[in-house]
Design an enzyme around this catalytic site. Structure first.
Site, short mmCIF file in Angstrom:
data_model
loop_
_atom_site.label_atom_id
_atom_site.label_comp_id
_atom_site.label_asym_id
_atom_site.label_seq_id
_atom_site.Cartn_x
_atom_site.Cartn_y
_atom_site.Cartn_z
CB CYS A 51 -2.54 -2.73 0.63
SG CYS A 51 -1.62 -2.24 -0.85
NE ARG A 128 3.20 -0.13 -0.57
CZ ARG A 128 2.17 -0.96 -0.49
NH1 ARG A 128 1.03 -0.56 0.05
NH2 ARG A 128 2.26 -2.20 -0.96
#
Length: 215
Positions: A51, A128
């Site tokens: 991330c 995601r």
């Protein structure tokens, strides 16, 4: 899972509205995005390695998105305090500042609204997801990635350029299209249009598949 699938927004739907706290303040999503291209993207958690690379990637391309009049909005199921601490940590360690708003979706409201929670992958972390939203507020393209595979920033940039060019010139984009390459002209709808096309300077594969340069 079935109920969640039924509420997941699809391409062509209007982007669901919500109110949320972000790293730049309170946001009414419909007002924030009005008249702009928007990329809304979720990440599983703050202070995680993949991330961090992804959010840094968006931050490093901020100028690119600004030039295309496109707003960025991040999200994860973390508190505003966690977001701010992470932003500060990344800035101190790498010099990269996340200037775009990051939604604190601690109650998972937005994640559920956008189908970012997929129990087969995780019940407590958003996958995601990437939503491309046009200036009318319509969802134009959706990408989903699992927790352990980072997104491709070049593809995100390519898709945005393709969507904007397709709208502006009323054309379609072939496989692997990149700026500067030929685009596909919509197929003819009448015999007259077919004959006009045959007399044109288009690159003709056949009457239904013709390419041209963008001016």
């Amino acid at each position: 899972m079935e109920d969640q699938q039924l509420t997941m927004p699809r391409i062509g739907d209007m982007a669901p509205d919500f109110v949320a706290m972000t790293t730049t303040g309170k946001m009414q999503f419909s007002e924030y995005i009005k008249g702009k291209w928007v990329i809304l993207f979720s990440h599983p958690a703050d202070f995680t390695p993949v991330c961090t690379t992804e959010m840094s990637g968006f931050a490093l391309e901020q100028k690119f998105f600004d030039e295309l009049d496109t707003k960025l909005v991040g999200l994860s199921i973390d508190s505003i305090h966690s977001h701010i601490a992470w932003v500060n940590n990344v800035k101190k360690n790498t010099g990269v500042l996340f200037e775009f708003p990051i939604i604190a979706d601690i109650d998972m409201k937005v994640s559920k609204l956008y189908g970012m929670l997929q129990p087969g992958e995780s019940e407590t972390a958003a996958v995601r997801a990437v939503f491309f939203i046009d200036p009318s507020g319509k969802i134009r393209l959706i990408m989903y990635y699992p927790l352990n595979v980072g997104r491709n920033m070049e593809e995100i940039k390519r898709v945005l350029l393709a969507l904007q060019a397709a709208d502006k010139y009323k054309v379609a984009m072939p496989l692997n299209w990149k700026p500067g390459e030929k685009v596909i002209v919509p197929p003819p709808k009448t015999v007259e249009e077919m004959l006009e096309r045959e007399a044109s300077d288009y690159e003709m594969v056949d009457f239904y598949l013709a390419k041209k340069e963008l001016v």
